[in-house]
Structures are given as C-alpha cells and as structure tokens.
Design a protein around this motif. Sequence first.
Motif, PDB file in Angstrom:
ATOM      1  N   LEU A  28      40.356  55.015  42.469  1.00 22.39           N
ATOM      2  CA  LEU A  28      39.302  54.045  43.017  1.00 22.39           C
ATOM      3  C   LEU A  28      38.868  53.009  41.889  1.00 22.39           C
ATOM      4  O   LEU A  28      38.519  52.011  42.122  1.00 22.39           O
ATOM      5  CB  LEU A  28      38.036  54.822  43.348  1.00 22.39           C
ATOM      6  N   GLN A  29      39.181  53.388  40.450  1.00 18.28           N
ATOM      7  CA  GLN A  29      38.890  52.316  39.381  1.00 18.28           C
ATOM      8  C   GLN A  29      39.823  51.073  39.432  1.00 18.28           C
ATOM      9  O   GLN A  29      39.469  50.293  39.367  1.00 18.28           O
ATOM     10  CB  GLN A  29      39.192  53.033  38.000  1.00 18.28           C
ATOM     11  N   LYS A  30      40.987  51.395  39.846  1.00 17.99           N
ATOM     12  CA  LYS A  30      42.104  50.533  39.841  1.00 17.99           C
ATOM     13  C   LYS A  30      41.603  49.277  41.287  1.00 17.99           C
ATOM     14  O   LYS A  30      41.447  48.347  41.013  1.00 17.99           O
ATOM     15  CB  LYS A  30      43.503  50.967  40.453  1.00 17.99           C
ATOM     16  N   HIS A  31      41.206  50.050  42.117  1.00 12.17           N
ATOM     17  CA  HIS A  31      40.884  49.416  43.485  1.00 12.17           C
ATOM     18  C   HIS A  31      39.532  48.438  43.238  1.00 12.17           C
ATOM     19  O   HIS A  31      39.335  47.404  43.777  1.00 12.17           O
ATOM     20  CB  HIS A  31      40.716  50.101  44.650  1.00 12.17           C
ATOM     21  N   LEU A  32      38.426  49.426  42.479  1.00  9.44           N
ATOM     22  CA  LEU A  32      37.206  48.492  41.956  1.00  9.44           C
ATOM     23  C   LEU A  32      37.513  47.497  41.110  1.00  9.44           C
ATOM     24  O   LEU A  32      37.189  46.170  41.420  1.00  9.44           O
ATOM     25  CB  LEU A  32      36.411  49.518  41.329  1.00  9.44           C
ATOM     26  N   GLY A  33      38.378  47.441  39.954  1.00  8.56           N
ATOM     27  CA  GLY A  33      38.829  46.152  39.260  1.00  8.56           C
ATOM     28  C   GLY A  33      39.293  45.298  40.093  1.00  8.56           C
ATOM     29  O   GLY A  33      39.092  44.011  39.745  1.00  8.56           O
ATOM     30  N   THR A  34      40.252  45.716  40.982  1.00  9.43           N
ATOM     31  CA  THR A  34      40.964  44.574  41.783  1.00  9.43           C
ATOM     32  C   THR A  34      39.905  43.914  42.777  1.00  9.43           C
ATOM     33  O   THR A  34      40.033  42.562  42.832  1.00  9.43           O
ATOM     34  CB  THR A  34      42.202  45.229  42.679  1.00  9.43           C
ATOM     35  N   ALA A  35      39.033  44.776  43.095  1.00 10.92           N
ATOM     36  CA  ALA A  35      38.070  44.199  44.418  1.00 10.92           C
ATOM     37  C   ALA A  35      37.015  43.190  43.476  1.00 10.92           C
ATOM     38  O   ALA A  35      36.758  41.875  44.124  1.00 10.92           O
ATOM     39  CB  ALA A  35      37.099  45.098  44.933  1.00 10.92           C
ATOM     40  N   VAL A  36      36.614  43.338  42.373  1.00 12.92           N
ATOM     41  CA  VAL A  36      35.794  42.658  41.454  1.00 12.92           C
ATOM     42  C   VAL A  36      36.532  41.366  41.392  1.00 12.92           C
ATOM     43  O   VAL A  36      36.264  40.238  41.242  1.00 12.92           O
ATOM     44  CB  VAL A  36      35.292  43.192  40.175  1.00 12.92           C
ATOM     45  N   ASP A  37      37.949  41.535  40.760  1.00  8.91           N
ATOM     46  CA  ASP A  37      38.826  40.444  40.522  1.00  8.91           C
ATOM     47  C   ASP A  37      39.057  39.274  41.663  1.00  8.91           C
ATOM     48  O   ASP A  37      38.701  38.040  41.556  1.00  8.91           O
ATOM     49  CB  ASP A  37      39.898  40.815  39.873  1.00  8.91           C
ATOM     50  N   LEU A  38      39.466  39.857  42.750  1.00  5.00           N
ATOM     51  CA  LEU A  38      39.570  39.234  44.095  1.00  5.00           C
ATOM     52  C   LEU A  38      38.172  38.446  44.238  1.00  5.00           C
ATOM     53  O   LEU A  38      38.221  37.463  44.697  1.00  5.00           O
ATOM     54  CB  LEU A  38      40.039  40.062  45.260  1.00  5.00           C
ATOM     55  N   THR A  39      37.002  39.053  44.296  1.00  2.00           N
ATOM     56  CA  THR A  39      35.837  38.722  44.534  1.00  2.00           C
ATOM     57  C   THR A  39      35.725  37.430  43.749  1.00  2.00           C
ATOM     58  O   THR A  39      35.196  36.251  44.466  1.00  2.00           O
ATOM     59  CB  THR A  39      34.666  39.544  44.241  1.00  2.00           C
ATOM     60  N   TYR A  40      35.961  37.199  42.480  1.00  3.53           N
ATOM     61  CA  TYR A  40      35.916  36.037  41.849  1.00  3.53           C
ATOM     62  C   TYR A  40      36.877  35.334  42.005  1.00  3.53           C
ATOM     63  O   TYR A  40      36.891  33.889  41.586  1.00  3.53           O
ATOM     64  CB  TYR A  40      35.639  36.305  40.164  1.00  3.53           C
ATOM     65  N   GLN A  41      38.021  35.465  42.294  1.00  3.76           N
ATOM     66  CA  GLN A  41      39.313  34.500  42.631  1.00  3.76           C
ATOM     67  C   GLN A  41      38.693  33.734  43.557  1.00  3.76           C
ATOM     68  O   GLN A  41      39.060  32.691  43.766  1.00  3.76           O
ATOM     69  CB  GLN A  41      40.484  35.275  42.797  1.00  3.76           C
ATOM     70  N   THR A  42      38.028  34.329  44.838  1.00  7.45           N
ATOM     71  CA  THR A  42      37.947  33.447  45.972  1.00  7.45           C
ATOM     72  C   THR A  42      36.632  32.768  45.765  1.00  7.45           C
ATOM     73  O   THR A  42      36.452  31.547  46.049  1.00  7.45           O
ATOM     74  CB  THR A  42      37.189  34.406  46.951  1.00  7.45           C
ATOM     75  N   LYS A  43      35.596  33.121  44.531  1.00  6.50           N
ATOM     76  CA  LYS A  43      34.640  32.093  44.127  1.00  6.50           C
ATOM     77  C   LYS A  43      35.426  30.948  43.160  1.00  6.50           C
ATOM     78  O   LYS A  43      34.746  30.028  43.457  1.00  6.50           O
ATOM     79  CB  LYS A  43      33.555  33.071  43.272  1.00  6.50           C
ATOM     80  N   GLN A  44      36.345  31.351  42.474  1.00  4.70           N
ATOM     81  CA  GLN A  44      36.897  30.163  41.654  1.00  4.70           C
ATOM     82  C   GLN A  44      37.463  29.142  42.838  1.00  4.70           C
ATOM     83  O   GLN A  44      37.340  27.884  42.526  1.00  4.70           O
ATOM     84  CB  GLN A  44      38.052  30.818  40.913  1.00  4.70           C
ATOM     85  N   ALA A  45      38.187  29.749  43.898  1.00  3.96           N
ATOM     86  CA  ALA A  45      38.623  28.672  44.762  1.00  3.96           C
ATOM     87  C   ALA A  45      37.582  27.976  45.583  1.00  3.96           C
ATOM     88  O   ALA A  45      37.468  26.654  45.897  1.00  3.96           O
ATOM     89  CB  ALA A  45      39.520  29.520  45.817  1.00  3.96           C
ATOM     90  N   HIS A  46      36.343  28.716  45.837  1.00  2.00           N
ATOM     91  CA  HIS A  46      35.159  28.020  46.877  1.00  2.00           C
ATOM     92  C   HIS A  46      34.644  26.807  45.580  1.00  2.00           C
ATOM     93  O   HIS A  46      34.399  25.776  46.182  1.00  2.00           O
ATOM     94  CB  HIS A  46      34.350  29.124  46.687  1.00  2.00           C
ATOM     95  N   TRP A  47      34.641  27.315  44.283  1.00  2.00           N
ATOM     96  CA  TRP A  47      33.981  26.116  43.436  1.00  2.00           C
ATOM     97  C   TRP A  47      34.817  25.056  43.011  1.00  2.00           C
ATOM     98  O   TRP A  47      34.233  23.843  42.873  1.00  2.00           O
ATOM     99  CB  TRP A  47      33.685  26.757  42.116  1.00  2.00           C
ATOM    100  N   ASN A  48      35.965  24.971  43.355  1.00  2.05           N
ATOM    101  CA  ASN A  48      37.103  24.057  42.794  1.00  2.05           C
ATOM    102  C   ASN A  48      37.900  23.397  43.862  1.00  2.05           C
ATOM    103  O   ASN A  48      38.718  22.515  43.338  1.00  2.05           O
ATOM    104  CB  ASN A  48      37.521  24.652  41.645  1.00  2.05           C
ATOM    105  N   VAL A  49      37.752  23.847  44.880  1.00  2.00           N
ATOM    106  CA  VAL A  49      38.691  23.202  45.982  1.00  2.00           C
ATOM    107  C   VAL A  49      38.471  21.715  46.329  1.00  2.00           C
ATOM    108  O   VAL A  49      37.192  21.448  46.316  1.00  2.00           O
ATOM    109  CB  VAL A  49      38.505  24.109  47.265  1.00  2.00           C
TER     110      VAL A  49
END
Length: 166
Positions: A28-49
């Motif tokens: 679950l640590q692996k999936h927690l880290g991935t979830a946090v990462d993907l959460t901010y990947q989507t925000k990065q796209a949201h802010w810069n599209v």
Amino acid sequence: MAKKDKTRLHTSKNPLSENIRGSMVQLLQKHLGTAVDLTYQTKQAHWNVKGMNFIAVHKLFDELHEVTEAYVDDIAERLTGLGGQAHGTVQAATENSVLAPYPLDLVKSEDHLKRLADSYAHWSDEVQKGIEEASEAGDALTEDLLTEVGRGLDKSLYFLESHFQG
C-alpha cells in the motif's frame, strides 16, 4: 543498492497476522505514493493545458484530480488501519511511486491527454498485480480496495483515451 525495508507496525487487534499486515503495508505504500504522484500529475496538466477544447479538458483534469485524491485517502487509511505509518508527503511519493516523472514542459491538450493516459494505464497494471498479491496473502479487504481503485482507474483511462478513439 536496494533500501532495506524498515516497516514497523503499530499495535493492532486487526485479525491478520503481523507478517501479512507488514507485506500489505509495503504494498500500500507503493500505491499511496503512486496515488499522490498521479494526483499532482493531473493538477500539473490542469494548470498548464492549452489548445483546442481547453475548457473541457481543463475541467476533465480537475475531475480526475478529485477522483484520484480520494484514492490517496482510502489507501492511506487502509494502510494505517493495518498498523502502518502512511508515507504521504510529496517527497515520500517520489520514492514510492511506480510512475515516470511527469514532463513539466507539456502544453498541448493532446500531449497532456496522452501522457496522463500512459500514467493511468501503468498504475492500473500495477494495481492488478497488487490485487493478486493481496489475494494470495489472504487480505480480502486490501484486495477489495485495490479492485475499487482499479475500476476507477479504468474509467478514468476511458475518459482520457476517448479523445483519440473513433
């Protein structure tokens, strides 16, 4: 050099054995880290599209962010419920995420859509492996949680890929 695992568990009356709880916390640590990462990947796209269909894609990325952010909480709460200590900071996420770093120079909506689709597909594949691992360990609740996350990832991937199909 692989870092040595130092999973320490809090005392818990959870019926799973300490060994199973420890292995599920690592998973679950692996999936927690991935979830946090993907959460901010989507925000990065949201802010810069930028580009065609800007507002629709901008809103889609924000919706994907909200959905993925819910996975962060669900995964962290399962992990801590097993006696683990959630490593949910951005710094910890970069150590635990299975995703490739998100490019910071993307602008075109098509480029963001394709890159996010890659990230969602990769995590979905890892979630499938996690479901099998939890099942083999006999942890039906972690298996169920990851199944729910996987179902959501597949739906999000459908939303992203639909821009290129047809």
